[in-house]
Scaffold this motif. Structure first.
Motif, PDB file in Angstrom:
ATOM      1  N   TYR A  88     -40.425 -59.611  53.824  1.00 28.13           N
ATOM      2  CA  TYR A  88     -39.553 -58.778  52.988  1.00 28.13           C
ATOM      3  C   TYR A  88     -38.917 -59.623  51.880  1.00 28.13           C
ATOM      4  O   TYR A  88     -38.870 -59.214  50.718  1.00 28.13           O
ATOM      5  CB  TYR A  88     -38.467 -58.125  53.848  1.00 28.13           C
ATOM      6  N   LEU A  89     -38.418 -60.802  52.258  1.00 24.40           N
ATOM      7  CA  LEU A  89     -37.767 -61.656  51.273  1.00 24.40           C
ATOM      8  C   LEU A  89     -38.750 -62.167  50.226  1.00 24.40           C
ATOM      9  O   LEU A  89     -38.392 -62.308  49.053  1.00 24.40           O
ATOM     10  CB  LEU A  89     -37.066 -62.834  51.963  1.00 24.40           C
ATOM     11  N   ARG A  90     -39.976 -62.430  50.633  1.00 23.62           N
ATOM     12  CA  ARG A  90     -40.986 -62.868  49.661  1.00 23.62           C
ATOM     13  C   ARG A  90     -41.195 -61.804  48.581  1.00 23.62           C
ATOM     14  O   ARG A  90     -41.408 -62.123  47.421  1.00 23.62           O
ATOM     15  CB  ARG A  90     -42.301 -63.168  50.366  1.00 23.62           C
ATOM     16  N   GLU A  91     -41.130 -60.554  48.977  1.00 20.55           N
ATOM     17  CA  GLU A  91     -41.344 -59.459  48.020  1.00 20.55           C
ATOM     18  C   GLU A  91     -40.074 -59.022  47.302  1.00 20.55           C
ATOM     19  O   GLU A  91     -40.131 -58.516  46.183  1.00 20.55           O
ATOM     20  CB  GLU A  91     -41.942 -58.245  48.750  1.00 20.55           C
ATOM     21  N   ASN A  92     -38.916 -59.174  47.952  1.00 19.87           N
ATOM     22  CA  ASN A  92     -37.676 -58.572  47.430  1.00 19.87           C
ATOM     23  C   ASN A  92     -36.558 -59.567  47.138  1.00 19.87           C
ATOM     24  O   ASN A  92     -35.438 -59.151  46.862  1.00 19.87           O
ATOM     25  CB  ASN A  92     -37.171 -57.527  48.424  1.00 19.87           C
ATOM     26  N   LYS A  93     -36.864 -60.859  47.205  1.00 19.65           N
ATOM     27  CA  LYS A  93     -35.826 -61.878  47.024  1.00 19.65           C
ATOM     28  C   LYS A  93     -35.080 -61.712  45.706  1.00 19.65           C
ATOM     29  O   LYS A  93     -33.849 -61.720  45.668  1.00 19.65           O
ATOM     30  CB  LYS A  93     -36.453 -63.270  47.118  1.00 19.65           C
ATOM     31  N   THR A  94     -35.815 -61.547  44.624  1.00 20.63           N
ATOM     32  CA  THR A  94     -35.195 -61.457  43.303  1.00 20.63           C
ATOM     33  C   THR A  94     -34.233 -60.271  43.229  1.00 20.63           C
ATOM     34  O   THR A  94     -33.106 -60.412  42.734  1.00 20.63           O
ATOM     35  CB  THR A  94     -36.279 -61.339  42.213  1.00 20.63           C
ATOM     36  N   GLU A  95     -34.666 -59.109  43.736  1.00 21.76           N
ATOM     37  CA  GLU A  95     -33.820 -57.915  43.706  1.00 21.76           C
ATOM     38  C   GLU A  95     -32.592 -58.083  44.604  1.00 21.76           C
ATOM     39  O   GLU A  95     -31.484 -57.672  44.232  1.00 21.76           O
ATOM     40  CB  GLU A  95     -34.614 -56.680  44.137  1.00 21.76           C
ATOM     41  N   LEU A  96     -32.778 -58.706  45.766  1.00 21.24           N
ATOM     42  CA  LEU A  96     -31.656 -58.913  46.684  1.00 21.24           C
ATOM     43  C   LEU A  96     -30.621 -59.835  46.050  1.00 21.24           C
ATOM     44  O   LEU A  96     -29.422 -59.525  46.046  1.00 21.24           O
ATOM     45  CB  LEU A  96     -32.148 -59.490  48.015  1.00 21.24           C
ATOM     46  N   ILE A  97     -31.085 -60.937  45.498  1.00 25.18           N
ATOM     47  CA  ILE A  97     -30.159 -61.881  44.857  1.00 25.18           C
ATOM     48  C   ILE A  97     -29.449 -61.216  43.682  1.00 25.18           C
ATOM     49  O   ILE A  97     -28.238 -61.377  43.511  1.00 25.18           O
ATOM     50  CB  ILE A  97     -30.897 -63.163  44.432  1.00 25.18           C
TER      51      ILE A  97
END
Length: 152
Positions: free
Chosen positions: A11-20
């Protein structure tokens, strides 16, 4: 959200930028915690709130920064939910105090504390040690994220 701990890294590999970005822009919104009842030995139940995996990761990141700050403030006689402290340490402390001549022990358990704590007072207390409005807003978001109880 049905995400498991094993799903977090992909999940973080795909959504890290959006989460940050959501965290930086103060748009991050924690999900309500899932209410789970755990049976107690006396026949009652203990209500636990289980956050989503992503929320738990964010909470852990905040805890890693705040724990050293508050460890300096907490009583040396407190053992619950503290790093490098546990039940065996508490027992050792009681034995030591007994050997010094003390004969009474007071144990405290604040029933449903986080269900009843005044959020404004808590934030006011935290503000004495945390000089970062963003962090305080994030903590308040977690405090007010709500509870998902039997799907509601």
């Amino acid at each position: 959200d049905d995400m498991t701990v094993n799903d977090l890294l992909p999940y973080l590999r795909e959504n890290k930028t959006e989460l940050i970005a959501s965290l930086r822009e103060d748009k991050y919104k924690p999900a309500p915690v899932k209410r789970v009842e755990i049976p107690k030995p006396n026949g009652g139940v203990r209500k636990l709130g289980i956050p989503t995996v992503v929320d738990r990761m964010v909470q852990q990141a905040v805890a890693q920064i705040l724990t050293p700050i508050f460890e300096c403030v907490f009583s040396d006689n407190s053992f619950g939910f503290r790093p490098h402290r546990g039940a065996h340490d508490a027992i050792e402390k009681v034995v030591d105090l007994y050997n010094q001549g003390y004969r009474r022990v007071v144990g405290l358990d604040l029933k449903a504390y986080f269900d009843n704590v005044n959020h404004d007072l808590m934030i006011k207390y935290l503000r004495q040690y945390i000089d970062d409005p963003w962090t305080l807003r994030l903590i308040r978001k977690f405090l007010t994220s709500g509870v998902l109880d039997h799907g509601l």
